[in-house]
Design an enzyme around this catalytic site. Structure first.
Site, PDB file in Angstrom:
ATOM      1  N   SER A  22       0.838  -1.210   0.000  1.00  0.00           N
ATOM      2  CA  SER A  22       0.000   0.000   0.000  1.00  0.00           C
ATOM      3  C   SER A  22       0.868   1.252   0.000  1.00  0.00           C
ATOM      4  O   SER A  22       0.590   2.222  -0.716  1.00  0.00           O
ATOM      5  CB  SER A  22      -0.892   0.026   1.244  1.00  0.00           C
ATOM      6  OG  SER A  22      -1.835  -1.006   1.181  1.00  0.00           O
ATOM      7  N   ARG A  26       1.466   4.432  -3.023  1.00  0.00           N
ATOM      8  CA  ARG A  26       1.246   5.849  -2.684  1.00  0.00           C
ATOM      9  C   ARG A  26       2.524   6.664  -2.835  1.00  0.00           C
ATOM     10  O   ARG A  26       2.508   7.808  -3.294  1.00  0.00           O
ATOM     11  CB  ARG A  26       0.708   5.957  -1.252  1.00  0.00           C
ATOM     12  CG  ARG A  26      -0.753   5.488  -1.175  1.00  0.00           C
ATOM     13  CD  ARG A  26      -1.060   4.925   0.184  1.00  0.00           C
ATOM     14  NE  ARG A  26      -2.473   4.659   0.372  1.00  0.00           N
ATOM     15  CZ  ARG A  26      -3.085   3.506   0.049  1.00  0.00           C
ATOM     16  NH1 ARG A  26      -2.398   2.526  -0.500  1.00  0.00           N
ATOM     17  NH2 ARG A  26      -4.376   3.351   0.285  1.00  0.00           N
ATOM     18  N   ARG A 121     -14.236  -6.461 -10.912  1.00  0.00           N
ATOM     19  CA  ARG A 121     -14.371  -5.810  -9.591  1.00  0.00           C
ATOM     20  C   ARG A 121     -15.097  -4.469  -9.690  1.00  0.00           C
ATOM     21  O   ARG A 121     -14.976  -3.747 -10.674  1.00  0.00           O
ATOM     22  CB  ARG A 121     -12.987  -5.685  -8.941  1.00  0.00           C
ATOM     23  CG  ARG A 121     -12.435  -7.089  -8.648  1.00  0.00           C
ATOM     24  CD  ARG A 121     -11.076  -7.064  -8.033  1.00  0.00           C
ATOM     25  NE  ARG A 121     -11.069  -6.454  -6.730  1.00  0.00           N
ATOM     26  CZ  ARG A 121      -9.950  -6.176  -6.047  1.00  0.00           C
ATOM     27  NH1 ARG A 121      -8.768  -6.466  -6.583  1.00  0.00           N
ATOM     28  NH2 ARG A 121     -10.010  -5.620  -4.867  1.00  0.00           N
ATOM     29  N   SER A 166     -13.228   1.867   2.927  1.00  0.00           N
ATOM     30  CA  SER A 166     -12.255   1.469   1.891  1.00  0.00           C
ATOM     31  C   SER A 166     -11.140   2.496   1.801  1.00  0.00           C
ATOM     32  O   SER A 166     -11.376   3.659   1.457  1.00  0.00           O
ATOM     33  CB  SER A 166     -12.938   1.336   0.529  1.00  0.00           C
ATOM     34  OG  SER A 166     -11.960   1.341  -0.492  1.00  0.00           O
ATOM     35  N   ASP A 315      -6.931  -7.684   4.715  1.00  0.00           N
ATOM     36  CA  ASP A 315      -6.007  -8.514   3.937  1.00  0.00           C
ATOM     37  C   ASP A 315      -5.504  -9.722   4.731  1.00  0.00           C
ATOM     38  O   ASP A 315      -4.887 -10.628   4.168  1.00  0.00           O
ATOM     39  CB  ASP A 315      -4.818  -7.671   3.458  1.00  0.00           C
ATOM     40  CG  ASP A 315      -5.261  -6.661   2.407  1.00  0.00           C
ATOM     41  OD1 ASP A 315      -6.315  -6.880   1.770  1.00  0.00           O
ATOM     42  OD2 ASP A 315      -4.573  -5.642   2.229  1.00  0.00           O
ATOM     43  N   ARG A 346     -13.118 -14.390  -1.603  1.00  0.00           N
ATOM     44  CA  ARG A 346     -12.258 -15.032  -0.594  1.00  0.00           C
ATOM     45  C   ARG A 346     -13.052 -15.882   0.391  1.00  0.00           C
ATOM     46  O   ARG A 346     -12.509 -16.837   0.957  1.00  0.00           O
ATOM     47  CB  ARG A 346     -11.424 -13.971   0.145  1.00  0.00           C
ATOM     48  CG  ARG A 346     -10.286 -13.455  -0.724  1.00  0.00           C
ATOM     49  CD  ARG A 346      -9.330 -12.524  -0.010  1.00  0.00           C
ATOM     50  NE  ARG A 346      -8.278 -12.131  -0.946  1.00  0.00           N
ATOM     51  CZ  ARG A 346      -7.523 -11.055  -0.823  1.00  0.00           C
ATOM     52  NH1 ARG A 346      -7.687 -10.238   0.205  1.00  0.00           N
ATOM     53  NH2 ARG A 346      -6.592 -10.794  -1.722  1.00  0.00           N
ATOM     54  N   ARG A 388      -3.305 -13.856  -1.874  1.00  0.00           N
ATOM     55  CA  ARG A 388      -3.414 -14.093  -0.419  1.00  0.00           C
ATOM     56  C   ARG A 388      -4.016 -15.464  -0.113  1.00  0.00           C
ATOM     57  O   ARG A 388      -3.715 -16.072   0.917  1.00  0.00           O
ATOM     58  CB  ARG A 388      -4.182 -12.963   0.255  1.00  0.00           C
ATOM     59  CG  ARG A 388      -3.468 -11.623   0.087  1.00  0.00           C
ATOM     60  CD  ARG A 388      -3.781 -10.610   1.158  1.00  0.00           C
ATOM     61  NE  ARG A 388      -3.415  -9.288   0.685  1.00  0.00           N
ATOM     62  CZ  ARG A 388      -2.199  -8.744   0.791  1.00  0.00           C
ATOM     63  NH1 ARG A 388      -1.220  -9.405   1.372  1.00  0.00           N
ATOM     64  NH2 ARG A 388      -1.965  -7.532   0.325  1.00  0.00           N
TER      65      ARG A 388
HETATM   66  C1  S3P Z   1      -5.671  -1.219   0.058  1.00  0.00           C
HETATM   67  C2  S3P Z   1      -6.907  -1.205   0.657  1.00  0.00           C
HETATM   68  C3  S3P Z   1      -7.714  -2.410   0.858  1.00  0.00           C
HETATM   69  C4  S3P Z   1      -6.855  -3.669   0.762  1.00  0.00           C
HETATM   70  C5  S3P Z   1      -5.953  -3.650  -0.432  1.00  0.00           C
HETATM   71  C6  S3P Z   1      -5.013  -2.463  -0.383  1.00  0.00           C
HETATM   72  C7  S3P Z   1      -4.955   0.050  -0.136  1.00  0.00           C
HETATM   73  O1  S3P Z   1      -8.745  -2.464  -0.128  1.00  0.00           O
HETATM   74  O2  S3P Z   1      -7.674  -4.809   0.729  1.00  0.00           O
HETATM   75  O3  S3P Z   1      -5.174  -4.836  -0.486  1.00  0.00           O
HETATM   76  O4  S3P Z   1      -3.747   0.042  -0.439  1.00  0.00           O
HETATM   77  O5  S3P Z   1      -5.605   1.102   0.001  1.00  0.00           O
HETATM   78  P1  S3P Z   1     -10.160  -1.704   0.066  1.00  0.00           P
HETATM   79  O6  S3P Z   1      -9.939  -0.246  -0.013  1.00  0.00           O
HETATM   80  O7  S3P Z   1     -11.007  -2.220  -1.069  1.00  0.00           O
HETATM   81  O8  S3P Z   1     -10.670  -2.156   1.403  1.00  0.00           O
END
Ligand code: S3P
Length: 450
Positions: A22, A26, A121, A166, A315, A346, A388
């Protein structure tokens, strides 16, 4: 690639894990918008993060890879180039959703495409608020699925309450907010990872927190270029942490790992399940806490995961389900319907594979009920194309009789290149690097309430 796993010998090992996924996404995006050169160390060179790197290159950003995990990014002072081709996000939901926010505020048109998995998705969660900001964004697939066509334009700041927790959507809106007039405020129903907020602050972009747990960004700012070192990914370490926790007297030390408290809920879960867990933050100089975690295993006991804890464990739930199968008593995971919208469904994938290995599992619409302890037997299990799921069942194989084969495991490269090399160490007693308790004198991490 297939992963072939045998029962683990006694676990006693010290490891590091690759950079946080993550944070890597960013860091690349925000450095690319900055006003100069930034060196990113500890970058995760996984397939997902490389899709973000390539996307920023298509948008005219010069990015050099000067080592396996080091990038030099030449910031473009927010001025991106119109893409000469469509932008391929592969299977990376984070790439597509974050870029949707970024591209909504540009002066050109772009098209984001994904592979077959990502193309299933949902994108309505990011399209709806971006349209409220004035974006011209269209999903070309059925029921608001990718590809996304974005005709950028001038955006206005909004106050938006996310209907579902999210971090991807929050981050997309913060990035759009950077290009909007005025202030953009986002409130979330429960806390999600805050890496975008921290990264913006680190690059000296002004944000504010409001009383309801909301975050605001003020538009039209240029991030100030800086170097950054990405810590190890606790969601990758999670697989090994659970392996050590579930093996009585197992011992694991993970060094140089991210300890942002929006990401460490797994440590609280393992404590509740009875394991000994200690964490020590060693550095917060670049705003993202990093340090060490040490786990000693016990016969685990079942636990309940529900409510506000779920988004902070999103996750980790596949590997927690495996821990639940190994634990005494029942483990219940509820309010986790979001799991059905990840790289695979999942909930269905975990239930199917746990049953294949001999565990007793009930599938609910929003979760799982797992009755442990299971006597797991080695089997052929599917990855469902989900990194995962593949890694969680490789760990299940460490606790099973006979051989476990995880099929179609190439997907682990999306988040954890080199997972197979560490797995080999966990199955080979000669490769165990004996470690001694290191942070035994520290206070244990606090137990999180469900
Ligand atoms: C993430 C947020 C999560 C996570 C993903 C990475 C991120 O998803 O499951 O692996 O980097 O912001 P969601 O925002 O759909 O919950």
């Amino acid at each position: 690639m297939e992963l072939r796993i045998k029962r683990a010998p006694r676990i006693d090992i010290e490891i590091t894990v690759p950079g946080d996924k993550s944070i890597s996404h960013r860091a690349v995006i925000i450095a690319a918008l900055s006003n100069g050169m930034c060196t990113l160390r500890g970058f995760l060179p996984s397939e997902d993060c490389m899709h973000t790197v390539n996307a920023m290159r298509v948008l005219g950003v010069k990015i050099e890879q000067s080592g396996p995990d080091t990038l030099i990014i030449h910031g473009k002072r927010r001025v991106l180039a119109p893409p000469q081709k469509q932008i391929d996000c592969g299977n990376s939901g984070t790439t597509m959703r974050l870029l949707a926010g970024l591209l909504a505020g540009q002066t050109f048109e772009s098209r984001l495409v994904g592979d077959a998995g990502l193309s299933r998705r949902p994108m309505d969660r990011v399209i709806a608020p971006l349209r409220q900001m004035g974006a011209n964004i269209l999903a070309e697939g059925p029921e608001q699925t990718p590809p996304l066509r974005i005709r950028g334009g001038s955006l206005r700041g909004i106050h938006y309450r996310l209907p579902i927790a999210s971090a991807q959507v929050k981050s997309a809106l913060l990035l759009a907010g950077l290009f909007a007039k005025g202030k953009t405020t986002i409130e979330e129903p429960s806390i999600t990872r805050n890496h975008t907020e921290l990264m913006l602050n680190y690059f000296l972009v002004r944000t504010a927190k409001n009383g309801n747990g909301g975050v605001s960004v003020f538009g039209e700012q240029v991030p100030e270029s800086r170097d950054f070192t990405i810590p190890g990914d606790i969601s990758s370490a999670a697989f090994w942490l659970v392996a050590a926790a579930a093996q009585p007297r197992g011992h694991l030390l993970v060094r140089d790992i991210g300890l942002n408290d929006t990401r460490t809920a797994l440590l609280g879960v393992l404590l509740r399940m009875g394991a000994q867990v200690r964490e020590a933050v060693e550095d917060v100089g670049q705003l993202e806490p990093r340090g060490v975690v040490e786990v000693t295993g016990v016969p685990l006991k079942g636990t309940v995961i529900q409510g506000k804890e779920v988004p902070q464990l999103i996750d980790e739930l596949p590997i927690i389900a495996v821990a639940g199968a190994l634990a005494n008593g029942t483990t219940i995971i509820r309010h986790a319907q979001e799991l059905r919208l990840k790289e695979s469904d999942r909930i269905a994938a975990i239930a199917h594979n746990l049953r294949t290995m001999g565990a007793q599992v009930a599938e609910m619409t929003d979760g799982l009920e797992i009755h442990g302890p299971a006597t797991l037997h080695g089997a052929r299990v599917a990855s469902f194309g989900d990194h995962r799921v593949a890694m969680a069942f490789a760990i299940a194989g460490l606790f099973a009789d006979g051989e476990t084969i995880v099929q179609d495991a190439d997907c682990v490269r999306e988040s954890y290149p080199g997972f197979d090399v560490v797995l080999e160490k966990f199955t080979n007693p000669k490769r165990m690097q004996m470690s001694t308790p290191v942070i035994g004198s520290l206070t244990p991490a606090p137990v999180e309430e469900a």
